[in-house]
Design a protein around this motif. Sequence first.
Motif, PDB file in Angstrom:
ATOM      1  N   VAL A  10       9.070  -4.941   7.681  1.00 11.73           N
ATOM      2  CA  VAL A  10       9.412  -5.343   6.315  1.00 11.73           C
ATOM      3  C   VAL A  10       8.216  -5.163   5.379  1.00 11.73           C
ATOM      4  CG1 VAL A  10       9.949  -7.383   4.912  1.00 11.73           C
ATOM      5  CG2 VAL A  10      11.273  -6.902   6.980  1.00 11.73           C
ATOM      6  N   HIS A  11       7.001  -5.296   5.922  1.00 12.59           N
ATOM      7  CA  HIS A  11       5.816  -5.212   5.059  1.00 12.59           C
ATOM      8  C   HIS A  11       5.604  -3.805   4.521  1.00 12.59           C
ATOM      9  CE1 HIS A  11       3.447  -3.158   8.156  1.00 12.59           C
ATOM     10  NE2 HIS A  11       3.792  -4.084   9.027  1.00 12.59           N
ATOM     11  N   GLY A  12       4.696  -3.708   3.549  1.00 10.75           N
ATOM     12  CA  GLY A  12       4.354  -2.421   2.945  1.00 10.75           C
ATOM     13  C   GLY A  12       3.078  -1.852   3.539  1.00 10.75           C
ATOM     14  N   THR A  13       2.341  -1.158   2.690  1.00  2.94           N
ATOM     15  CA  THR A  13       1.170  -0.406   3.163  1.00  2.94           C
ATOM     16  C   THR A  13      -0.085  -1.253   3.305  1.00  2.94           C
ATOM     17  OG1 THR A  13       0.606   0.193   0.880  1.00  2.94           O
ATOM     18  CG2 THR A  13       2.020   1.726   2.108  1.00  2.94           C
ATOM     19  N   ALA A  14      -0.054  -2.500   2.797  1.00  2.00           N
ATOM     20  CA  ALA A  14      -1.201  -3.421   2.865  1.00  2.00           C
ATOM     21  C   ALA A  14      -2.526  -2.726   2.540  1.00  2.00           C
ATOM     22  CB  ALA A  14      -1.271  -4.090   4.238  1.00  2.00           C
ATOM     23  N   PRO A  15      -2.646  -2.198   1.297  1.00  2.00           N
ATOM     24  CA  PRO A  15      -3.857  -1.422   0.962  1.00  2.00           C
ATOM     25  C   PRO A  15      -5.151  -2.222   1.152  1.00  2.00           C
ATOM     26  CG  PRO A  15      -2.410  -1.699  -0.966  1.00  2.00           C
ATOM     27  CD  PRO A  15      -1.667  -2.224   0.200  1.00  2.00           C
ATOM     28  N   ASP A  16      -5.071  -3.542   1.065  1.00  2.00           N
ATOM     29  CA  ASP A  16      -6.299  -4.360   1.185  1.00  2.00           C
ATOM     30  C   ASP A  16      -6.915  -4.296   2.587  1.00  2.00           C
ATOM     31  OD1 ASP A  16      -3.879  -5.705   1.853  1.00  2.00           O
ATOM     32  OD2 ASP A  16      -4.814  -7.671   1.670  1.00  2.00           O
ATOM     33  N   ILE A  17      -6.125  -3.983   3.599  1.00  2.00           N
ATOM     34  CA  ILE A  17      -6.690  -3.927   4.957  1.00  2.00           C
ATOM     35  C   ILE A  17      -6.500  -2.564   5.623  1.00  2.00           C
ATOM     36  CG2 ILE A  17      -6.487  -6.424   5.417  1.00  2.00           C
ATOM     37  CD1 ILE A  17      -3.933  -5.721   7.069  1.00  2.00           C
ATOM     38  N   ALA A  18      -5.886  -1.631   4.900  1.00  2.00           N
ATOM     39  CA  ALA A  18      -5.575  -0.323   5.513  1.00  2.00           C
ATOM     40  C   ALA A  18      -6.840   0.401   5.944  1.00  2.00           C
ATOM     41  CB  ALA A  18      -4.784   0.532   4.533  1.00  2.00           C
ATOM     42  N   ALA A  43      -4.577  -4.420  11.161  1.00  2.00           N
ATOM     43  CA  ALA A  43      -3.219  -4.840  10.769  1.00  2.00           C
ATOM     44  C   ALA A  43      -2.480  -5.424  11.969  1.00  2.00           C
ATOM     45  CB  ALA A  43      -2.453  -3.631  10.225  1.00  2.00           C
ATOM     46  N   ASN A  44      -1.635  -6.366  11.690  1.00  2.00           N
ATOM     47  CA  ASN A  44      -0.803  -6.965  12.729  1.00  2.00           C
ATOM     48  C   ASN A  44       0.337  -5.984  13.092  1.00  2.00           C
ATOM     49  OD1 ASN A  44       0.867  -8.543  14.288  1.00  2.00           O
ATOM     50  ND2 ASN A  44       0.714 -10.343  12.985  1.00  2.00           N
ATOM     51  N   PRO A  45       0.410  -5.548  14.346  1.00  2.00           N
ATOM     52  CA  PRO A  45       1.460  -4.587  14.710  1.00  2.00           C
ATOM     53  C   PRO A  45       2.783  -5.245  15.099  1.00  2.00           C
ATOM     54  CG  PRO A  45       0.027  -4.948  16.595  1.00  2.00           C
ATOM     55  CD  PRO A  45      -0.501  -5.845  15.478  1.00  2.00           C
ATOM     56  N   GLY A  94      -6.150 -10.880  12.214  1.00  2.00           N
ATOM     57  CA  GLY A  94      -6.719 -11.725  11.169  1.00  2.00           C
ATOM     58  C   GLY A  94      -5.707 -12.505  10.354  1.00  2.00           C
ATOM     59  N   ASP A  95      -4.569 -11.904  10.075  1.00  2.95           N
ATOM     60  CA  ASP A  95      -3.544 -12.592   9.274  1.00  2.95           C
ATOM     61  C   ASP A  95      -3.052 -13.854   9.974  1.00  2.95           C
ATOM     62  OD1 ASP A  95      -2.483 -10.681  11.153  1.00  2.95           O
ATOM     63  OD2 ASP A  95      -0.501 -11.021  10.306  1.00  2.95           O
ATOM     64  N   LEU A  96      -3.204 -13.919  11.307  1.00  2.00           N
ATOM     65  CA  LEU A  96      -2.769 -15.109  12.057  1.00  2.00           C
ATOM     66  C   LEU A  96      -3.972 -15.929  12.509  1.00  2.00           C
ATOM     67  CD1 LEU A  96       0.114 -13.557  14.228  1.00  2.00           C
ATOM     68  CD2 LEU A  96       0.271 -14.665  11.988  1.00  2.00           C
TER      69      LEU A  96
HETATM   70  P1  ATP Z   1       3.067  -2.172  -0.900  1.00  2.00           P
HETATM   71  O1  ATP Z   1       3.036  -1.823  -2.332  1.00  2.00           O
HETATM   72  O2  ATP Z   1       2.937  -0.992   0.005  1.00  2.00           O
HETATM   73  O3  ATP Z   1       4.205  -3.090  -0.509  1.00  2.00           O
HETATM   74  P2  ATP Z   1       1.475  -4.526  -0.990  1.00  2.00           P
HETATM   75  O4  ATP Z   1       0.178  -4.630  -1.701  1.00  2.00           O
HETATM   76  O5  ATP Z   1       2.671  -5.169  -1.561  1.00  2.00           O
HETATM   77  O6  ATP Z   1       1.730  -3.013  -0.646  1.00  2.00           O
HETATM   78  P3  ATP Z   1       2.193  -5.523   1.552  1.00  2.00           P
HETATM   79  O7  ATP Z   1       2.092  -4.532   2.636  1.00  2.00           O
HETATM   80  O8  ATP Z   1       3.539  -5.824   1.000  1.00  2.00           O
HETATM   81  O9  ATP Z   1       1.186  -5.080   0.437  1.00  2.00           O
HETATM   82  O10 ATP Z   1       1.431  -6.821   2.020  1.00  2.00           O
HETATM   83  C1  ATP Z   1       1.215  -7.957   1.214  1.00  2.00           C
HETATM   84  C2  ATP Z   1       0.080  -8.779   1.838  1.00  2.00           C
HETATM   85  O11 ATP Z   1       0.388  -9.097   3.202  1.00  2.00           O
HETATM   86  C3  ATP Z   1      -1.266  -8.048   1.878  1.00  2.00           C
HETATM   87  O12 ATP Z   1      -2.298  -8.961   1.602  1.00  2.00           O
HETATM   88  C4  ATP Z   1      -1.352  -7.549   3.272  1.00  2.00           C
HETATM   89  O13 ATP Z   1      -2.682  -7.424   3.730  1.00  2.00           O
HETATM   90  C5  ATP Z   1      -0.592  -8.585   4.083  1.00  2.00           C
HETATM   91  N1  ATP Z   1       0.060  -7.887   5.208  1.00  2.00           N
HETATM   92  C6  ATP Z   1       1.199  -7.173   5.162  1.00  2.00           C
HETATM   93  N2  ATP Z   1       1.503  -6.637   6.341  1.00  2.00           N
HETATM   94  C7  ATP Z   1       0.525  -7.001   7.179  1.00  2.00           C
HETATM   95  C8  ATP Z   1       0.265  -6.744   8.557  1.00  2.00           C
HETATM   96  N3  ATP Z   1       1.073  -5.996   9.322  1.00  2.00           N
HETATM   97  N4  ATP Z   1      -0.865  -7.298   9.102  1.00  2.00           N
HETATM   98  C9  ATP Z   1      -1.674  -8.060   8.363  1.00  2.00           C
HETATM   99  N5  ATP Z   1      -1.480  -8.334   7.064  1.00  2.00           N
HETATM  100  C10 ATP Z   1      -0.398  -7.818   6.471  1.00  2.00           C
END
Ligand code: ATP
Length: 332
Positions: free
Chosen positions: A260-268, A273-275, A313-315
Amino acid sequence: MSYEIAVIEGDGIGREVVPAAIDVLDAFDVDFEFVEAEAGDAVQEATGDPLPDETYDLAAEADATLFGAAGETAADVILPLREAVGSFVNVRPAKAYPGVDAVRPETDVVFLRENTEGVYAGHEDRLSEDLSTLTRVVTSSASRELAEYACEFVADGRGPAGDPDEGFTVAHKANVMRETDGRFREELFAVAEERGVDADEELMDAFATKLPLDPTQYGVVVCPNLAGDVLSDLAAGLVGGLGLLPSANVGHDNGLFEPVHGTAPDIAGEGVANPTAAILSAAMLLEFLGHVEEGQRVRDAVEGVLSDGPRTGDLGGDATTEAVAAAVVDRL
Ligand code: ATP
Ligand code: MG
C-alpha cells in the motif's frame, strides 16, 4: 505448473522491497519465472513514457504481477496496470500484529473495494468559470461481479474470522446517493441472498466513526471505489504503519500485487525499508495462484518476525530490508 510473474519494482523503495519479496517466493518449490519490466519516474525521465508498452503487455500476459511503487507518475502507472490485469476488486487487509504498536491492536479487517468505477471512472467537466461537475458511474454488472467475489471470499473462509458464517458488511451512502449507491447496495444484497451469504450494512460515515471505536465489529467490508480508498486508509491508521500493509488487485485470471505504501523518498536507497508489506503482497500472490498453504506459511513467518525481530527502523529496530527478508526465509 510454471508461472510467469511480471516484476515491476518501479521507483524509490520499490527497488528494495520487491527483491525482498522475491527472496521469499524463491524459498518455495514453486516454478516461478520472474520477468522484470520498468515503470515509473525513472523510466519516464529516460524515455518520456512512465509505462512503456512492453511493461503493459507483460503485465497483461503474465500469470500475475508483483509491483513496488511509482513516484510522481503513480497514477499514470498504476491505473493502466490495474486495467491491464483486468482487476475488478482491490483487496486490502488491515491486520494489527503482536509486537507492533497499533492504535487498535485488535484490528483485523479486509476491505474489498470496487476497482473499476464510481467517481474514479466518472468524468469531470468544467462547465463554466463558476461550475465544475463530476459524473459517477455505477453498473449492476460491476456491482454483481464484486458481490460474487465477496461471496466466494467469505464462503472460502478467507475473511479474518475464517468462518463462512461471518458474511460481509456493505459500507455505502445509499440514503443520499439513492440511484448510484442504491444500485450498488441492491446488487450486493441480491447476490448475497442468491448465494446464501450473510450481508449487513453500514452508512459509510457511521462506519468511519464505529470502526476506530471498535474494529472487532467488522470482518469483510465491501465498498464502492472512493469509499474503499478512504476507509481502508482509515483502517491502515489503526494497525501501525504503512510498511505492513499489502494489497491485491484481482481480476479473473490475472492480478497485480503491491504494498500500500509509496516510494518513501525519505529513506529510499538506504536499504532500510520495511519489506513486510511487499512480502505479504507476495503471500496474496501465492494464494491467488492457488498456493493457499504456502501463502499462509508466509503470513505465519512474517508474524513471527514482527513479534521477535529483527525489525526495521519504522518499527523501532535497526535491521536492514535484507535482514528482515532473510529472517522470514529462515522461518520458512
Ligand atoms: P509517494 O508519493 O511515493 O507515496 P510518500 O512521500 O507519500 O511517497 P510513502 O511511501 O507513502 O511516502 O510513505 C509515507 C511515510 O511512511 C514515509 O515517511 C516513509 O518513510 C514511511 N514508509 C512507507 N513505507 C515504508 C516502508 N516500507 N518501510 C519504512 N517506512 C515506510
Ligand atoms: Mg504516499
